[in-house]
Scaffold this motif. Structure first.
Motif, PDB file in Angstrom:
ATOM      1  N   ALA A  41       0.976  -1.238   0.264  1.00 37.53           N
ATOM      2  CA  ALA A  41      -0.424   0.420   0.258  1.00 37.53           C
ATOM      3  C   ALA A  41       0.575   1.215  -0.244  1.00 37.53           C
ATOM      4  CB  ALA A  41      -0.738   0.288   1.072  1.00 37.53           C
ATOM      5  N   ALA A  42       1.784   1.345   0.823  1.00 36.99           N
ATOM      6  CA  ALA A  42       3.041   2.438   0.669  1.00 36.99           C
ATOM      7  C   ALA A  42       3.544   2.527  -0.569  1.00 36.99           C
ATOM      8  CB  ALA A  42       3.954   2.006   2.310  1.00 36.99           C
ATOM      9  N   ARG A  43       3.694   1.690  -1.784  1.00 37.64           N
ATOM     10  CA  ARG A  43       4.657   2.098  -2.356  1.00 37.64           C
ATOM     11  C   ARG A  43       3.761   2.427  -3.717  1.00 37.64           C
ATOM     12  NH1 ARG A  43      10.028  -0.833  -2.918  1.00 37.64           N
ATOM     13  NH2 ARG A  43       9.104  -1.810  -4.856  1.00 37.64           N
ATOM     14  N   ILE A  44       2.514   1.934  -4.017  1.00 40.35           N
ATOM     15  CA  ILE A  44       1.398   1.991  -5.040  1.00 40.35           C
ATOM     16  C   ILE A  44       1.522   3.720  -4.444  1.00 40.35           C
ATOM     17  CG2 ILE A  44      -1.079   2.250  -5.861  1.00 40.35           C
ATOM     18  CD1 ILE A  44      -0.795  -0.370  -4.375  1.00 40.35           C
ATOM     19  N   GLN A  45       1.345   4.408  -5.959  1.00 39.56           N
ATOM     20  CA  GLN A  45       1.599   6.027  -6.510  1.00 39.56           C
ATOM     21  C   GLN A  45      -0.207   6.386  -6.227  1.00 39.56           C
ATOM     22  OE1 GLN A  45       1.587   6.792 -10.601  1.00 39.56           O
ATOM     23  NE2 GLN A  45       1.531   8.953  -9.810  1.00 39.56           N
ATOM     24  N   GLY A  46      -0.028   7.619  -5.354  1.00 40.27           N
ATOM     25  CA  GLY A  46      -1.797   7.866  -4.934  1.00 40.27           C
ATOM     26  C   GLY A  46      -1.831   7.065  -3.270  1.00 40.27           C
ATOM     27  N   ASP A  47      -2.927   7.273  -2.983  1.00 40.81           N
ATOM     28  CA  ASP A  47      -3.601   7.336  -1.487  1.00 40.81           C
ATOM     29  C   ASP A  47      -4.032   5.681  -1.836  1.00 40.81           C
ATOM     30  OD1 ASP A  47      -4.516   7.697   1.495  1.00 40.81           O
ATOM     31  OD2 ASP A  47      -5.999   8.348   0.208  1.00 40.81           O
ATOM     32  N   PHE A  48      -3.446   5.303  -1.176  1.00 45.34           N
ATOM     33  CA  PHE A  48      -3.927   3.806  -0.843  1.00 45.34           C
ATOM     34  C   PHE A  48      -3.934   3.143   0.545  1.00 45.34           C
ATOM     35  CE2 PHE A  48      -4.798  -0.607  -3.067  1.00 45.34           C
ATOM     36  CZ  PHE A  48      -5.303  -0.317  -4.191  1.00 45.34           C
ATOM     37  N   ASP A  49      -5.292   2.186   0.813  1.00 41.23           N
ATOM     38  CA  ASP A  49      -5.000   1.786   1.790  1.00 41.23           C
ATOM     39  C   ASP A  49      -4.802   0.071   1.917  1.00 41.23           C
ATOM     40  OD1 ASP A  49      -6.861   1.071   4.195  1.00 41.23           O
ATOM     41  OD2 ASP A  49      -6.160   2.455   4.619  1.00 41.23           O
ATOM     42  N   THR A  50      -4.501  -0.166   3.099  1.00 39.68           N
ATOM     43  CA  THR A  50      -4.565  -1.820   3.415  1.00 39.68           C
ATOM     44  C   THR A  50      -5.482  -2.580   2.793  1.00 39.68           C
ATOM     45  OG1 THR A  50      -4.162  -1.519   5.606  1.00 39.68           O
ATOM     46  CG2 THR A  50      -2.136  -1.381   4.617  1.00 39.68           C
ATOM     47  N   THR A  51      -6.337  -1.698   2.938  1.00 39.59           N
ATOM     48  CA  THR A  51      -8.309  -3.026   3.010  1.00 39.59           C
ATOM     49  C   THR A  51      -8.218  -2.864   2.298  1.00 39.59           C
ATOM     50  OG1 THR A  51      -9.579  -0.646   3.533  1.00 39.59           O
ATOM     51  CG2 THR A  51      -8.818  -2.613   5.607  1.00 39.59           C
ATOM     52  N   ASN A  52      -7.947  -2.069   0.599  1.00 41.75           N
ATOM     53  CA  ASN A  52      -7.844  -2.135  -0.781  1.00 41.75           C
ATOM     54  C   ASN A  52      -7.466  -3.303  -1.114  1.00 41.75           C
ATOM     55  OD1 ASN A  52      -9.448   0.223  -0.275  1.00 41.75           O
ATOM     56  ND2 ASN A  52      -7.893   1.986  -1.050  1.00 41.75           N
ATOM     57  N   VAL A  53      -6.227  -3.282  -0.362  1.00 45.16           N
ATOM     58  CA  VAL A  53      -5.156  -3.874  -0.964  1.00 45.16           C
ATOM     59  C   VAL A  53      -5.478  -6.049  -0.310  1.00 45.16           C
ATOM     60  CG1 VAL A  53      -2.535  -5.194  -0.384  1.00 45.16           C
ATOM     61  CG2 VAL A  53      -2.587  -3.044  -1.084  1.00 45.16           C
ATOM     62  N   SER A  54      -6.071  -5.854   0.787  1.00 45.59           N
ATOM     63  CA  SER A  54      -6.569  -7.036   0.980  1.00 45.59           C
ATOM     64  C   SER A  54      -8.442  -8.029   0.073  1.00 45.59           C
ATOM     65  CB  SER A  54      -7.615  -5.931   2.859  1.00 45.59           C
ATOM     66  OG  SER A  54      -7.601  -7.890   3.033  1.00 45.59           O
ATOM     67  N   ARG A  55      -8.698  -6.639   0.477  1.00 40.52           N
ATOM     68  CA  ARG A  55     -10.196  -7.026  -0.706  1.00 40.52           C
ATOM     69  C   ARG A  55      -9.611  -7.239  -2.551  1.00 40.52           C
ATOM     70  NH1 ARG A  55     -12.274  -1.938   1.878  1.00 40.52           N
ATOM     71  NH2 ARG A  55     -11.876  -0.489   0.051  1.00 40.52           N
ATOM     72  N   ILE A  56      -9.261  -6.444  -2.152  1.00 31.97           N
ATOM     73  CA  ILE A  56      -8.374  -7.018  -4.464  1.00 31.97           C
ATOM     74  C   ILE A  56      -8.041  -8.542  -3.814  1.00 31.97           C
ATOM     75  CG2 ILE A  56      -6.453  -6.828  -6.074  1.00 31.97           C
ATOM     76  CD1 ILE A  56      -6.928  -3.293  -5.054  1.00 31.97           C
ATOM     77  N   GLU A  57      -6.724  -8.713  -2.620  1.00 23.98           N
ATOM     78  CA  GLU A  57      -6.556 -10.224  -2.632  1.00 23.98           C
ATOM     79  C   GLU A  57      -7.368 -11.101  -3.021  1.00 23.98           C
ATOM     80  OE1 GLU A  57      -1.679  -8.870  -1.761  1.00 23.98           O
ATOM     81  OE2 GLU A  57      -3.144  -9.844  -0.678  1.00 23.98           O
ATOM     82  N   SER A  58      -8.483 -10.384  -1.859  1.00 24.70           N
ATOM     83  CA  SER A  58      -9.121 -11.674  -1.848  1.00 24.70           C
ATOM     84  C   SER A  58     -10.520 -11.851  -3.264  1.00 24.70           C
ATOM     85  CB  SER A  58      -9.717 -11.188  -0.476  1.00 24.70           C
ATOM     86  OG  SER A  58     -10.413 -10.106  -0.243  1.00 24.70           O
ATOM     87  N   GLY A  59     -10.134 -11.209  -3.606  1.00 24.45           N
ATOM     88  CA  GLY A  59     -11.745 -10.792  -4.814  1.00 24.45           C
ATOM     89  C   GLY A  59     -12.764 -10.430  -4.651  1.00 24.45           C
ATOM     90  N   ARG A  60     -12.792  -9.619  -3.556  1.00 24.33           N
ATOM     91  CA  ARG A  60     -13.997  -9.244  -2.948  1.00 24.33           C
ATOM     92  C   ARG A  60     -14.514  -7.436  -3.533  1.00 24.33           C
ATOM     93  NH1 ARG A  60     -13.707  -7.784   2.682  1.00 24.33           N
ATOM     94  NH2 ARG A  60     -11.208  -8.623   2.102  1.00 24.33           N
ATOM     95  N   THR A  61     -13.458  -7.315  -4.346  1.00 27.74           N
ATOM     96  CA  THR A  61     -13.556  -6.006  -4.955  1.00 27.74           C
ATOM     97  C   THR A  61     -13.282  -6.069  -6.946  1.00 27.74           C
ATOM     98  OG1 THR A  61     -13.204  -3.773  -4.896  1.00 27.74           O
ATOM     99  CG2 THR A  61     -11.250  -4.746  -4.967  1.00 27.74           C
TER     100      THR A  61
END
Length: 77
Positions: free
Chosen positions: A29-49
């Motif tokens: 999340a810290a390496r991703i350009q712009g404002d990005f939260d760990t919850t977004n990473v979690s949702r993407i990795e789990s296929g929920r978004t």
């Protein structure tokens, strides 16, 4: 292939690459350009978004891989 399966496989591939690089979700999340939260990473990795192409592009840049590397047809365990 169903939408849910595409999202799940893409998320699993991102997770696999992230772990191979030794990154936590917080690191990614810290390496991703712009404002990005760990919850977004979690949702993407789990296929929920359903991430946008631009979000996948930013994740690929953060992982130092090509966009195509994130959207393969199958994930081998």
């Amino acid at each position: 292939m169903e939408k849910s399966e595409v999202l799940r496989l893409t998320g699993k591939k991102i997770l696999k690459i992230r772990e191979q690089k030794g990154f936590t979700q917080l690191d990614l999340a810290a390496r991703i350009q712009g404002d990005f939260d760990t919850t977004n990473v979690s949702r993407i990795e789990s296929g929920r978004t359903n991430p946008t192409i631009y979000t996948l592009f930013r994740i690929a840049e953060a992982l130092e891989v090509s966009l195509a590397d994130l959207v393969i047809d199958e994930v081998k365990d």
